[in-house]
Design a protein around this motif. Structure first.
Motif, PDB file in Angstrom:
ATOM      1  N   PRO A   1       0.760  -1.293   0.013  1.00 19.22           N
ATOM      2  CA  PRO A   1       0.019  -0.037  -0.106  1.00 19.22           C
ATOM      3  C   PRO A   1       0.842   1.244   0.040  1.00 19.22           C
ATOM      4  CG  PRO A   1      -0.118  -1.025   2.234  1.00 19.22           C
ATOM      5  CD  PRO A   1       0.768  -1.849   1.193  1.00 19.22           C
ATOM      6  N   HIS A   2       2.292   1.132  -0.211  1.00 18.38           N
ATOM      7  CA  HIS A   2       2.975   2.564  -0.228  1.00 18.38           C
ATOM      8  C   HIS A   2       2.375   3.483  -1.292  1.00 18.38           C
ATOM      9  CE1 HIS A   2       5.924   0.390   2.792  1.00 18.38           C
ATOM     10  NE2 HIS A   2       5.456  -0.609   2.123  1.00 18.38           N
ATOM     11  N   THR A   3       2.473   2.861  -2.418  1.00 17.97           N
ATOM     12  CA  THR A   3       1.672   3.679  -3.583  1.00 17.97           C
ATOM     13  C   THR A   3       0.489   4.476  -3.146  1.00 17.97           C
ATOM     14  OG1 THR A   3       1.828   1.516  -4.614  1.00 17.97           O
ATOM     15  CG2 THR A   3       2.249   3.383  -5.805  1.00 17.97           C
ATOM     16  N   TYR A   4      -0.407   3.722  -2.610  1.00 10.48           N
ATOM     17  CA  TYR A   4      -1.594   4.314  -2.249  1.00 10.48           C
ATOM     18  C   TYR A   4      -1.532   5.391  -1.106  1.00 10.48           C
ATOM     19  CZ  TYR A   4      -6.487   4.181  -0.276  1.00 10.48           C
ATOM     20  OH  TYR A   4      -7.711   4.745   0.271  1.00 10.48           O
ATOM     21  N   VAL A   5      -0.676   5.116  -0.164  1.00 11.25           N
ATOM     22  CA  VAL A   5      -0.551   5.941   0.888  1.00 11.25           C
ATOM     23  C   VAL A   5       0.101   7.312   0.568  1.00 11.25           C
ATOM     24  CG1 VAL A   5       0.828   6.213   3.176  1.00 11.25           C
ATOM     25  CG2 VAL A   5      -0.353   3.948   2.755  1.00 11.25           C
ATOM     26  N   ARG A   6       1.227   6.805  -0.344  1.00 14.41           N
ATOM     27  CA  ARG A   6       1.777   8.107  -0.869  1.00 14.41           C
ATOM     28  C   ARG A   6       1.085   8.846  -1.792  1.00 14.41           C
ATOM     29  NH1 ARG A   6       6.097   5.678  -3.447  1.00 14.41           N
ATOM     30  NH2 ARG A   6       6.587   4.539  -1.443  1.00 14.41           N
ATOM     31  N   GLY A   7       0.386   8.266  -2.609  1.00 16.96           N
ATOM     32  CA  GLY A   7      -0.420   9.023  -3.325  1.00 16.96           C
ATOM     33  C   GLY A   7      -1.669   9.787  -2.800  1.00 16.96           C
ATOM     34  N   VAL A   8      -2.204   9.382  -1.749  1.00 17.82           N
ATOM     35  CA  VAL A   8      -3.074  10.052  -0.961  1.00 17.82           C
ATOM     36  C   VAL A   8      -2.582  11.207  -0.307  1.00 17.82           C
ATOM     37  CG1 VAL A   8      -4.735  10.131   0.764  1.00 17.82           C
ATOM     38  CG2 VAL A   8      -4.540   8.100  -0.796  1.00 17.82           C
ATOM     39  N   LEU A   9      -1.315  11.046   0.365  1.00 21.17           N
ATOM     40  CA  LEU A   9      -0.943  11.798   1.281  1.00 21.17           C
ATOM     41  C   LEU A   9      -0.194  13.244   0.571  1.00 21.17           C
ATOM     42  CD1 LEU A   9       0.134  10.110   4.437  1.00 21.17           C
ATOM     43  CD2 LEU A   9      -1.788  11.449   4.056  1.00 21.17           C
TER      44      LEU A   9
END
Lengths: 114, 547
Positions: free
Chosen positions: B525-533
């Motif tokens: 989920p790093h991409t998800y987390v980074r993408g959102v934040l």
């Protein structure tokens, strides 16, 4: 104050669960209502208990959580109250319809033969 | 991304909300107009879903670009405002929802949409809840969308009224209200421990939580998990599901097939998002429960399928098998298995939906009680009587409708049991292959995987036995029956859903690649987390490092 709130939540939740497991539809709906009160108080407690602390920023004080109560759980409770009120009202209608259709207020629509 | 595609992200929530509200104002007697508006809105939703799918699946144009689309409601900076997030998983669920919705609304046009008030509005509100639950990136917002879809589903569950529906609806509402309260407890515990409700922000904060608070965190996550698993129908929380689904009107049951998948989706998204970032000692939290609970659900579903006395209940237990399979596959914790499980989820949901629609058509020609008779026939040994009638039947051509119904039934049976040539086989095959070749420290396949493997095969066999028994009784034994009066508008959605399964078979490779990419991004989920934040706000400066 903590002990009073904790006891209050405990008593409400305990009676709610007990009523939820009763065989009459009216007992179930009261149980759900009590449970939702307990949950709302619980959310409130999750924002930490404070007395005399405003939840809205004041002009002459710094916007720092030591002076204020956490406003977010209060907003959550408002939403939760509205939602549980609406669904309880809907459940009440279904309860009345079920009573009309089956002629009994047992949750299974039929009395258990004893 | 350009401007209009940014706003495309809110469409799946706003469009059905507006449509549903507008339809409330139209007089209840103008069914034709309402149906036209409803179908038009769903077609637009399907288009939006496909466009979002394309956006989510497009390779990033520049190395820094993120593959998640983020929509900030009110343009508040990310951890403070509510966000909608679309990634591959969300886009996939959106498209599936609108396809199923289209099929069930078209089916309802024959007669069911006139069986009660406000069918079309409730249907649109259900779509608001479903799409919102798939898109939201905020935990409390997820609760609100869950309540929205549940409230609409209570109305749809009771659509058509009747004692059986009200009775099952009563249980359905009570169970789900209790589940929602658990959801709230879980959300507030997570907030108390982590101090945020944004899913991506939670994922970054959870590894930093001191060990003394970890107990509270796990209690909160467990309460949340139970709330989702009630919706997904995991054993022992799923006893309400078959009885509720089997008495709901057929178009409603068909769209309810995706309702149980919302629970599965939430479990998949949150368990991997919240408990896989960084910290390794948290990673396996709850996975064992999912694995064994899922396996118990498959077993319960298989027994239920064999024991089901009528075809609608059979379909209800098929939902349980499908949920259980996906949950157990998530519980194994390998991206490869999750990918196959997603493919299985698509194919089985389409087939179950088609089956719920089909059940009503084949029941239509039969008198009440014929089901019980069909099952108990062999027990009472009325073979002789049947033989006499069978002789009389020789030489009479099978009516076309019966042939089409029979073929659709065979199609559903093939997909649900996982036999070639339809997509069920590919799904099961991919699942079994992935289970046998899970990369890991140990080269041998774990006993739990073997058990799951065996259960998958046995549940397929049980489905096959139950479906062929039901099929033989319904189509081959000439009990006193009329050929059901079936309209083209009712056959078309079933045929379309089964055709979708056939397309899944023929175009299996790109779809498998898509689900594999989905599973990889969900497991990392790093991409998800980074993408959102990292999404910058248009007005404020990028926020400083306060995390």
């Amino acid at each position: 104050m903590e002990i009073i709130l904790a006891l209050g939540i405990g008593v409400l939740a305990g009676s709610g669960v007990w009523l939820l497991l009763r065989p009459r539809t009216f007992q179930v709906i009261i149980g759900l209502t009590l449970l939702s009160y307990a949950v709302n108080l619980f959310i409130f407690a999750m924002g930490r208990l404070r007395t005399g602390a405003p939840a809205i920023l004041e002009v002459d004080r710094s916007g720092d959580l030591t002076h204020y109560a956490d406003p977010l759980p209060q907003a959550l409770i408002l939403t939760a109250i509205v939602i549980s009120f609406a669904t309880t009202a809907l459940f009440l209608v279904v309860l009345l319809v079920a009573r009309g259709l089956t002629g009994t207020d047992h949750v299974d629509g039929a009395e258990r033969e004893s | 991304m350009i401007a209009w595609t940014d706003h495309l992200l809110i469409m799946p929530v706003v469009l059905p909300l507006v449509t549903g509200t507008v339809m409330l104002l139209i007089d209840e007697r103008r069914h034709g107009l309402k149906a036209a508006i409803n179908i038009g809105a769903i077609i637009a939703l399907t288009g939006t879903g496909l466009a979002l799918l394309g956006l989510a699946n497009a390779p990033p144009t520049e190395p820094t670009a993120t593959q998640v689309g983020v929509y900030r409601l009110g343009d508040w900076p990310v951890p403070f405002g509510i966000v909608l997030v679309v990634d591959r998983l969300a886009a996939l669920m959106l498209v599936m929802t609108s396809v199923l919705a289209l099929a069930s609304v078209v089916f309802s046009l024959a007669r069911w949409h006139r069986a009660g008030a406000h069918f079309h509005s409730l249907f649109q509100f259900l779509l608001v809840g479903l799409n919102g639950a798939f898109l939201t990136g905020d935990l409390f917002n997820l609760f609100v969308f869950f309540e929205l879809l549940l409230a609409a589903s209570y109305g749809l569950m009771l659509h058509g009224s009747g004692t059986a529906r009200v009775q099952a609806g009563l249980h359905y509402i009570a169970v789900n209200l209790a589940g929602s309260l658990l959801f709230l407890i879980g959300v507030s515990l997570l907030y108390a421990v982590a101090g945020t409700l944004n899913m991506a922000d939670l994922a970054t904060r959870i590894p930093l939580i001191p060990a003394s608070d970890r107990m509270l965190l796990e209690v909160g996550a467990a309460a949340l998990g139970i709330a989702f698993l009630v919706k997904a129908g995991m054993w022992p929380l799923g006893f309400w599901l078959p009885s509720a689904y089997s008495v709901a009107t057929p178009p409603v049951a068909a769209i309810f097939a995706i309702l149980s998948k919302v629970g599965v989706y939430a479990v998949l998204r949150l368990s991997l998002l919240l408990f896989s970032e960084g910290d390794t000692n948290l990673a396996p939290f709850g996975q064992q429960w999912l694995l064994y609970g899922g396996m118990a659900t498959i077993a319960f579903g298989a027994i239920g399928v064999l024991a089901a006395q009528d075809t609608a209940r059979l379909a209800g237990f098929a939902v349980l098998i499908s949920s259980g399979t996906v949950l157990a596959a998530i519980g194994t914790g390998h991206p490869g298995v999750t990918a196959s499980a997603l493919f299985y989820l698509i194919s089985s949901t389409l087939a179950i939906s088609a089956f719920f629609l089909l059940v009503e058509l084949i029941e239509r020609g039969r008198g009440p009680g014929a089901d019980i008779l069909a099952v108990t026939l062999e027990v009472f040994g009325e073979e002789g009587e049947v033989d006499v009638e069978a002789v009389e039947e020789v030489g009479i051509a099978t009516p076309v409708t019966l042939a089409v119904l029979g073929l659709s039934f065979i199609g559903c049976a093939l997909v649900l049991a996982g036999l070639p040539p339809l997509s069920g086989f590919i799904a099961k095959f991919a699942l079994l292959t992935a289970l046998l070749s899970t990369p890991g420290a140990e080269a041998v396949v774990s006993p739990a995987s073997w058990a799951l493997l065996a259960l998958l095969i046995v549940s397929g066999l049980a489905t096959l036995i139950a479906m062929s028994r039901a099929g033989m009784r319904v189509f081959w034994i000439p009990l006193e029956r009329a050929v059901p009066q079936v309209r083209l508008v009712e056959l078309a959605p079933i045929a379309a859903l089964l055709l979708a399964c056939a397309v899944l078979t023929v175009r299996a490779e790109p779809i498998l690649q898509y689900v594999q990419a989905t599973a990889r991004s969900v497991h990392n989920p790093h991409t998800y987390v980074r993408g959102v934040l990292a999404t910058p706000s248009e007005q404020s400066a990028p926020r400083g490092g306060d995390s």
